[in-house]
Design an enzyme around this catalytic site. Structure first.
Site, PDB file in Angstrom:
ATOM      1  N   SER A 165     -17.901 -46.145 122.792  1.00  0.00           N
ATOM      2  CA  SER A 165     -17.105 -46.645 121.673  1.00  0.00           C
ATOM      3  C   SER A 165     -17.953 -47.515 120.750  1.00  0.00           C
ATOM      4  CB  SER A 165     -15.887 -47.398 122.214  1.00  0.00           C
ATOM      5  OG  SER A 165     -14.969 -47.706 121.187  1.00  0.00           O
ATOM      6  N   ASP A 193      -8.715 -38.409 120.454  1.00  0.00           N
ATOM      7  CA  ASP A 193      -9.369 -39.655 120.058  1.00  0.00           C
ATOM      8  C   ASP A 193      -9.512 -39.667 118.541  1.00  0.00           C
ATOM      9  OD1 ASP A 193     -10.926 -41.916 119.767  1.00  0.00           O
ATOM     10  OD2 ASP A 193     -12.659 -41.130 120.850  1.00  0.00           O
ATOM     11  N   HIS A 197      -9.363 -41.839 124.092  1.00  0.00           N
ATOM     12  CA  HIS A 197     -10.270 -42.968 123.920  1.00  0.00           C
ATOM     13  C   HIS A 197     -10.066 -43.994 125.047  1.00  0.00           C
ATOM     14  CE1 HIS A 197     -13.151 -45.055 121.342  1.00  0.00           C
ATOM     15  NE2 HIS A 197     -12.620 -46.163 121.833  1.00  0.00           N
TER      16      HIS A 197
END
Length: 407
Positions: free
Chosen positions: A193, A347, A377
């Site tokens: 991320s 995501d 995610h």
């Protein structure tokens, strides 16, 4: 005093129950559950719990008891970390930057592969403790030495504090590889991320520093790689899918870049993008680069909102390649090490990965792309959480392990 205690005993549970009911109602009103996701009930429960914790954090922040990020960090760091008897784990500082070094206890006659890991959390949450189990697993399964890097976060520290901390720790580690038994020709940078963004930015920075050992490979897991185009298909298709919605994403981006939230609508509609810059960067940022097989039936090509010069002046640092690595010049991109890019179907950041994949491949950089069709995610962190485990979680982790072992 007795009356006060009685009120607390009765009132606090009632208050917490009320907040939890609000979280459940909000979940069912706003959240979209992917149709092919395994364990949807578990997914719903986790999202309700997340909304509950965030609501409590917001209340504590408004009461000036503690900040929302501090409260959430306290909650996720309260989960015990697993001690692996086969590893040596050392907490230390590189300058002012907290780091955690993971090394196998077993003696090796050869220098080991090195991994530099940057955790996720939108520069708001996340910690060395939260990612401890994942880092231990990577070290154990790949027989590597791993440095996990902590960094300054919001609300006190905005860009470029986190990036500077990660870069500083990376450089100090690269200068002392032999001290930690690491082969200087087999160093991998890895991040999830926000950490994936750090990987991209640091990898680009280091290509202009030939005096340091060169990074062998970069691993980007569900990364955010640009803050310019918020009209990509994945941002529209997955805008209400937990655990990173489109609304949360723009809040995180604005907070990290110290952009007033009053400009978020202009950012979301593309009104901050001047026509000349769109002409320059469209070939890298447009939805045209996303395979049509990943578009939903109702998705249309992006149409930028009416240009707002005031909004542009307040947000123009998003066009800095340090913030949006996708728009780095061709010469820099061409010098990057090979990459593993991991994306998840559900995501909002999925298409950032696809844009970067094309960007790297167009400049001849070898890319291994792994797309998790039932992934979402944040699933990476759930690979060993027993009840919270999802099949997609172990798919991501095993892909990363397999790739690193090939280096």
């Amino acid at each position: 005093m007795a009356v006060l205690c009685l009120l607390l005993l009765v009132g606090l549970p009632t208050f917490l129950l009320g907040v939890f009911i609000w979280a459940v109602v909000k979940h069912f009103l706003t959240a979209e559950i992917p149709p092919s996701l395994q364990h949807p009930v578990k997914f719903r429960c986790m999202h309700c719990l997340m909304l509950f914790v965030m609501a409590l954090g917001n209340i504590l922040q408004k009461l000036r008891i503690c900040s929302l990020p501090s409260f959430i960090t306290f909650i996720h760091d309260s989960v015990p970390i697993k001690k692996d008897p086969t590893l040596v784990v050392i907490n230390m500082h590189f300058g002012t930057v907290p780091v955690r070094l993971f090394q196998p206890k077993a003696v090796s006659s050869n220098l080991r592969r090195g991994i530099i890991f940057y955790h996720g959390g939108a520069a708001t949450f996340g910690s060395l403790d939260l990612y401890h189990n994942l880092c231990s697993f990577l070290v154990r399964e790949t027989d590597s030495v791993l440095l996990s890097v902590g960094y300054r976060k919001l609300p006190k520290h905005h860009h470029p504090a986190a990036l500077n901390d990660c870069l500083s720790a990376t450089i100090l580690f690269l200068k002392a590889l032999e001290t930690y038994g690491v082969d200087s020709s087999r160093v991998v940078v890895c991040g999830d991320s926000f950490g994936g963004w750090v990987v991209a930015s640091i990898s680009q920075t280091l290509v202009s520093t030939p005096s340091l050992p060169q990074i062998r490979a970069q691993v980007l897991i569900n990364p955010i790689l640009q803050g310019i185009n918020f009209l990509l298909p994945s941002l529209r298709q997955n805008k209400n899918i937990p655990f990173l919605t489109k609304d949360l994403l723009i809040i995180f981006v604005c907070n990290y870049l110290a952009i007033d939230l009053s400009w978020r609508d202009s950012m979301l509609t593309g009104a901050v993008i001047p026509l000349d810059k769109w002409k320059k960067y469209r070939k890298w940022l447009s939805s045209d680069n996303i395979p049509r097989s990943l578009w939903s039936l109702d998705t249309q090509p992006e149409f930028l909102g009416h240009f707002n010069e005031a909004a542009y002046l307040e947000t123009k640092h998003i066009f800095n390649p340090e913030i949006s690595p996708i728009i780095a010049d061709d010469k820099t991109i061409a010098q990057l090490p090979e990459a593993l890019l991991v994306s998840c179907e559900y995501d909002v950041l999925r298409d950032d990965t696809l844009l970067y994949k094309k960007r790297l491949e167009d400049q001849g950089v070898p890319v291994t792309w792994h797309h998790v069709m039932d992934g979402f995610h944040g699933c990476l962190l759930l690979f060993d959480r027993k009840f919270l485990f999802f099949p997609c979680s172990i798919k991501v982790v095993n892909t990363v392990v397999s790739y690193i072992k090939s280096i």
